[in-house]
Design an enzyme around this catalytic site. Structure first.
Site, short mmCIF file in Angstrom:
data_model
loop_
_atom_site.label_atom_id
_atom_site.label_comp_id
_atom_site.label_asym_id
_atom_site.label_seq_id
_atom_site.Cartn_x
_atom_site.Cartn_y
_atom_site.Cartn_z
N LYS A 53 8.78 -41.20 -27.97
CA LYS A 53 8.59 -39.90 -27.14
C LYS A 53 9.21 -38.80 -27.76
CE LYS A 53 8.60 -42.85 -22.94
NZ LYS A 53 9.19 -43.17 -21.71
N GLN A 97 15.13 -42.87 -18.77
CA GLN A 97 14.53 -44.07 -19.13
C GLN A 97 14.99 -45.28 -18.39
OE1 GLN A 97 11.79 -44.08 -21.37
NE2 GLN A 97 11.51 -46.33 -21.48
N ASP A 120 8.38 -38.07 -14.84
CA ASP A 120 7.86 -39.43 -14.75
C ASP A 120 7.11 -39.88 -13.52
OD1 ASP A 120 8.47 -41.32 -16.54
OD2 ASP A 120 10.46 -41.94 -15.98
N1 L37 Z 1 8.11 -42.59 -18.36
N2 L37 Z 1 8.12 -45.01 -19.14
C1 L37 Z 1 8.70 -43.99 -18.40
N3 L37 Z 1 9.74 -43.91 -17.91
C2 L37 Z 1 10.34 -45.07 -17.82
O1 L37 Z 1 11.62 -45.21 -17.40
N4 L37 Z 1 10.55 -47.44 -18.67
C3 L37 Z 1 9.67 -46.29 -18.61
C4 L37 Z 1 8.61 -46.03 -19.24
N5 L37 Z 1 7.93 -47.02 -19.77
C5 L37 Z 1 7.75 -46.68 -21.33
O2 L37 Z 1 8.22 -45.93 -21.73
N6 L37 Z 1 6.70 -47.50 -21.52
C6 L37 Z 1 6.09 -47.34 -22.90
C7 L37 Z 1 5.53 -48.40 -23.26
C8 L37 Z 1 4.93 -48.76 -24.59
C9 L37 Z 1 5.26 -47.37 -25.46
C10 L37 Z 1 5.66 -46.23 -25.14
C11 L37 Z 1 6.24 -46.23 -23.92
C12 L37 Z 1 4.33 -47.48 -26.82
O3 L37 Z 1 4.72 -46.56 -27.64
N7 L37 Z 1 3.83 -48.75 -27.08
C13 L37 Z 1 3.14 -48.75 -28.51
C14 L37 Z 1 3.83 -49.88 -29.20
C15 L37 Z 1 5.41 -49.86 -29.14
C16 L37 Z 1 6.16 -50.98 -29.87
O4 L37 Z 1 5.61 -51.00 -31.01
O5 L37 Z 1 6.93 -51.81 -29.48
C17 L37 Z 1 1.85 -49.22 -28.22
O6 L37 Z 1 0.99 -49.08 -29.22
O7 L37 Z 1 1.58 -49.88 -27.22
#
Ligand code: L37
Length: 285
Positions: A53, A97, A120
């Site tokens: 983020k 978060q 959020d």
């Molecule tokens: N808005 N989101 C918000 N608030 C929260 O309190 N927990 C939470 C939340 N969830 C969250 O941040 N989810 C999320 C899930 C996956 C990614 C980002 C945010 C992400 O970047 N995923 C990548 C791989 C990440 C990795 O390598 O671990 C993807 O390509 O899916």
């Protein structure tokens, strides 16, 4: 037959480009949008998400603050920080978060965030507005899911959408957004009987249960749009969705991968929400 892959990464890049342009214009006018992210403790997954983020903020030109607090942070300390961010004029979006450490009551923290800065979309005011169909800040992951379905070119109106999972952060809001798009929506959950049979009726299947690879091809109607919200870390260190991708892709018409599907869209929608919140707070939207 093998499904077309819906690349959340590619869709994200397109949307992020247009967000970056708008951020630049606002910044030149002296209204640079700002996001504050608060991370309490050392949950490894949360650390990755928060880093992603922060990175997105920098790439798109947002002002960004990340507050990393110790796992021993008290509720009073966290509430004091939220209160300060609520009043800070260069901050338009606040995200605490989740999950939070045990000594902190999540609800009292979410309730303390100013609804107009709640990017959020978890504050009861925003949840209520979503339920009624009024303007609100939409929760990021559900908004990303809808965007990905739209990018397939398959229209949502009149379709049968099956949502597996009934959480407050994904299942419930996704079902409301799908209804708003004129789908007929069925909700399944851990106590649903004959789940595969019901799922197989879905022209659109959204899966958010938090169990690695649980939904295989036997749950998928031929040609369906399959959106996998799952994000499970396996013992071998790899990421897996809730959908058994290899099996499901033989039936689906469109399917999202993990990683590179819904995850990047969650962050893109967060950026979009922050941009929107900043415009509203500055009387520009
Ligand atoms: N808005 N989101 C918000 N608030 C929260 O309190 N927990 C939470 C939340 N969830 C969250 O941040 N989810 C999320 C899930 C996956 C990614 C980002 C945010 C992400 O970047 N995923 C990548 C791989 C990440 C990795 O390598 O671990 C993807 O390509 O899916």
């Amino acid at each position: 037959m093998s499904a077309s892959i819906i690349s959340g990464k590619q869709v994200s890049e397109q949307i992020r480009e247009s967000i970056a342009k708008e951020v630049q214009i606002l910044t030149e006018k002296g209204h640079r949008p700002g996001l504050a992210v608060v991370l309490v403790g050392e949950d490894p997954a949360s650390q990755v998400y928060v880093r992603n983020k922060e990175k997105a903020c920098h790439e798109l030109g947002f002002y960004s603050e990340v507050h990393r607090l110790s796992p021993a942070t008290s509720q009073e300390e966290l509430l004091a920080l939220v209160d300060k961010l609520n009043r800070q004029e260069n901050i338009h979006g606040i995200l605490v978060q989740l999950p939070l450490p045990k000594q902190i009551n999540e609800k009292s923290v979410i309730d303390a965030i100013a609804p107009e800065k709640d990017v959020d979309g978890f504050h009861p005011v925003n949840v209520g507005n979503l339920m009624i169909g009024d303007d609100s800040l939409l929760p990021c992951t559900p908004a990303g899911v809808i965007e990905l379905i739209k990018r397939t070119g398959v229209s949502i109106e009149g379709k049968h959408a099956v949502v597996i999972g009934r959480s407050n952060i994904v299942g419930k809001p996704v079902s409301l957004l799908l209804q708003r798009e004129n789908a007929t929506v069925t909700m399944c959950h851990s106590r649903t009987a004959n789940m595969a049979e019901i799922a197989r009726q879905g022209d659109i299947l959204v899966v958010a249960i938090g169990r690695a690879n649980m939904i295989d091809g036997s749950y998928v109607k031929p040609g369906a749009v399959v959106i996998d919200v799952g994000m499970n870390r396996l013992d071998n260190g790899k990421l897996a969705g809730d959908v058994d991708y290899e099996s499901a892709k033989e039936f689906a018409g469109f399917i999202t991968p993990v990683p590179g599907g819904v995850g990047p869209m969650t962050i893109t929608m967060l950026m979009q929400n922050t941009l929107l919140a900043s415009k509203r707070l500055n009387g520009l939207a």
